[in-house]
Design a protein around this motif. Structure first.
Motif, PDB file in Angstrom:
ATOM      1  N   THR A   1       0.828  -1.204   0.000  1.00 54.73           N
ATOM      2  CA  THR A   1       0.000   0.000   0.000  1.00 54.73           C
ATOM      3  C   THR A   1       0.860   1.252   0.000  1.00 54.73           C
ATOM      4  O   THR A   1       0.552   2.249  -0.672  1.00 54.73           O
ATOM      5  CB  THR A   1      -0.924   0.002   1.227  1.00 54.73           C
ATOM      6  OG1 THR A   1      -1.698  -1.200   1.235  1.00 54.73           O
ATOM      7  CG2 THR A   1      -1.850   1.200   1.217  1.00 54.73           C
ATOM      8  N   TYR A   2       1.957   1.217   0.753  1.00 56.37           N
ATOM      9  CA  TYR A   2       2.872   2.368   0.828  1.00 56.37           C
ATOM     10  C   TYR A   2       3.415   2.722  -0.550  1.00 56.37           C
ATOM     11  O   TYR A   2       3.418   3.894  -0.950  1.00 56.37           O
ATOM     12  CB  TYR A   2       4.004   2.040   1.800  1.00 56.37           C
ATOM     13  CG  TYR A   2       5.197   2.964   1.718  1.00 56.37           C
ATOM     14  CD1 TYR A   2       5.155   4.222   2.294  1.00 56.37           C
ATOM     15  CD2 TYR A   2       6.360   2.578   1.071  1.00 56.37           C
ATOM     16  CE1 TYR A   2       6.251   5.077   2.229  1.00 56.37           C
ATOM     17  CE2 TYR A   2       7.452   3.410   0.999  1.00 56.37           C
ATOM     18  CZ  TYR A   2       7.389   4.657   1.583  1.00 56.37           C
ATOM     19  OH  TYR A   2       8.465   5.495   1.510  1.00 56.37           O
ATOM     20  N   PHE A   3       3.872   1.722  -1.298  1.00 56.88           N
ATOM     21  CA  PHE A   3       4.445   1.991  -2.608  1.00 56.88           C
ATOM     22  C   PHE A   3       3.380   2.432  -3.609  1.00 56.88           C
ATOM     23  O   PHE A   3       3.653   3.269  -4.480  1.00 56.88           O
ATOM     24  CB  PHE A   3       5.185   0.762  -3.123  1.00 56.88           C
ATOM     25  CG  PHE A   3       6.543   0.574  -2.507  1.00 56.88           C
ATOM     26  CD1 PHE A   3       7.585   1.432  -2.825  1.00 56.88           C
ATOM     27  CD2 PHE A   3       6.782  -0.443  -1.606  1.00 56.88           C
ATOM     28  CE1 PHE A   3       8.836   1.272  -2.252  1.00 56.88           C
ATOM     29  CE2 PHE A   3       8.030  -0.612  -1.025  1.00 56.88           C
ATOM     30  CZ  PHE A   3       9.060   0.251  -1.354  1.00 56.88           C
ATOM     31  N   VAL A   4       2.173   1.900  -3.492  1.00 57.19           N
ATOM     32  CA  VAL A   4       1.110   2.320  -4.401  1.00 57.19           C
ATOM     33  C   VAL A   4       0.722   3.769  -4.134  1.00 57.19           C
ATOM     34  O   VAL A   4       0.519   4.562  -5.070  1.00 57.19           O
ATOM     35  CB  VAL A   4      -0.108   1.386  -4.271  1.00 57.19           C
ATOM     36  CG1 VAL A   4      -1.293   1.934  -5.048  1.00 57.19           C
ATOM     37  CG2 VAL A   4       0.238  -0.009  -4.784  1.00 57.19           C
ATOM     38  N   VAL A   5       0.627   4.162  -2.859  1.00 58.03           N
ATOM     39  CA  VAL A   5       0.315   5.547  -2.524  1.00 58.03           C
ATOM     40  C   VAL A   5       1.427   6.475  -3.015  1.00 58.03           C
ATOM     41  O   VAL A   5       1.176   7.577  -3.514  1.00 58.03           O
ATOM     42  CB  VAL A   5       0.092   5.698  -1.007  1.00 58.03           C
ATOM     43  CG1 VAL A   5      -0.010   7.166  -0.609  1.00 58.03           C
ATOM     44  CG2 VAL A   5      -1.163   4.962  -0.590  1.00 58.03           C
ATOM     45  N   THR A   6       2.678   6.022  -2.894  1.00 61.92           N
ATOM     46  CA  THR A   6       3.797   6.810  -3.411  1.00 61.92           C
ATOM     47  C   THR A   6       3.677   7.003  -4.917  1.00 61.92           C
ATOM     48  O   THR A   6       3.942   8.101  -5.445  1.00 61.92           O
ATOM     49  CB  THR A   6       5.125   6.112  -3.087  1.00 61.92           C
ATOM     50  OG1 THR A   6       5.209   5.882  -1.678  1.00 61.92           O
ATOM     51  CG2 THR A   6       6.308   6.966  -3.523  1.00 61.92           C
TER      52      THR A   6
END
Length: 380
Positions: free
Chosen positions: A239-244
């Motif tokens: 989720t962190y990388f997708v939000v980034t």
């Protein structure tokens, strides 16, 4: 015997030759004259050091809850305390809290207990953690000398968790999203902007129309639509990388246009034509000659783009469509202060993370202004 006359030695011409500074040295000299930018740079370095050593700086475990300290107010740190003989001694401490139950309002109220002192110290032992995910330790930069004592410098949330420690740990997520997002914007912006400005023609028109289409879409609805597509059962790291990726979807367009404009003015310069005649490929001409010629301007532009990335992540998380608990970021901390009751009962839930965000964003803006002025050859 005649004494030989001593002739004065000729001055060494090297001693009087002017010192020639390179372009990066000139940029550095101009930047150091911008005091506000230098101070902002120091603040940003400190913030990233805190992010790197978050668990070491945080005095409390961010997941530790305490029912007795729900919405506990901030406790002010004192440096001096009365000694046994009546004198004043240096003793960093906070005063304890005593609770009373308001039966009519059915809520717990806190008062400062002047009789209870919680001594604080540096390099104390507390909860265990893995430093950099590798080294098991329980050493912390500061904290209560007695590990059983609890204190709240920035207050506590609705579950009795320490706001200060959560802000410190949340710094790692929020600040790293800014860097990773800017890095992705750099790659996409320089690549597409360079291709557009270097080759021109129908390829330039196609890329520019694509950029105009992205910029024409309202930012918040675009972010909300992309973030809403994230499955709820995804692990936090994915989720962190997708939000980034989502927050960097817009940032690269302005950089691509700046790179395109610079490439259009450089592609007919003599040194670029000479590089082509020497047999260099298009990629070598772009990477070895064109990009380095305005790299200082790119650095300044990226520095100004970092706070936009931080604010984008904060906005998404505050709206509930970005990072979700148990991930701790500045945006998820602000989400705790969404309802009026929380703000009225515990205003520090909004003030503490909000102040940190303002400081970080202003520091990046001042640093970017200083770098932009230093990189501008026409600025004085």
């Amino acid at each position: 015997m005649t004494q030989a006359s001593t002739l004065p030695l000729a001055d060494d011409p090297a001693e009087h030759s002017p010192v020639v500074l390179g372009p990066w040295a000139l940029v550095w000299r101009k930047f150091m004259r911008h005091r506000l930018a230098v101070i902002s740079g120091v603040i940003i370095i400190l913030i990233y050091l805190i992010a790197a050593f978050a668990e070491f700086v945080a005095p409390a475990d961010i997941s530790k809850t305490s029912v007795r300290h729900t919405f506990a107010p901030p406790q002010m740190m004192h440096l001096f305390a009365p000694g046994d003989d009546g004198s004043t001694v240096f003793l960093p401490h906070v005063k304890g809290l005593k609770t009373t139950i308001d039966k009519e309002a059915r809520r717990r109220t806190f008062e400062i207990d002047d009789t209870k002192i919680i001594p604080l110290g540096f390099f104390v032992h507390g909860f265990e953690y893995k430093l950099f995910g590798l080294i098991d330790t329980d050493l912390h930069l500061f904290g209560a000398k007695n590990p059983r004592d609890t204190f709240y410098l920035f207050g506590a949330d609705r579950l009795g968790r320490d706001i200060f420690s959560r802000i410190v740990v949340g710094t790692r997520i929020s600040m790293s999203i800014g860097l990773v997002g800017v890095a992705m914007s750099l790659v996409i912006g320089v690549l597409l902007g360079g291709i557009s400005g270097y080759f021109g023609g129908w390829l330039d028109g196609l890329i520019q129309r694509f950029i105009e289409f992205i910029r024409s879409v309202p930012t918040i609805p675009l972010w909300m639509g992309l973030a809403a597509a994230i499955p709820l059962d995804w692990p936090p790291l994915r989720t962190y990388f997708v939000v980034t990726l989502i927050v960097s979807m817009i940032g690269w367009t302005s950089l691509a246009r700046e790179v395109r404009g610079k490439f259009l003015s450089l592609r007919n310069e003599d040194f670029i034509i000479a590089a082509r005649l020497d047999g260099l490929s298009h990629g070598e001409v772009i990477l070895k000659h064109m990009v380095p010629s305005f790299s200082s301007h790119i650095i300044a532009s990226l520095t100004l783009a970092v706070p936009l990335m931080i604010l984008a992540e904060t906005s998404l998380s505050f709206l509930g469509i970005g990072l979700q608990p148990p991930i701790v970021s500045w945006g998820t901390l602000l989400k705790e202060a969404q309802n009026i009751r929380s703000i009225a009962q515990a205003p520090w839930l909004l003030i503490a993370p909000g102040t940190v965000i303002v400081i970080a964003v202003l520091a990046f803006n001042f640093l970017g202004d200083g770098l932009r002025d230093a990189a501008d050859p026409n600025a004085h």
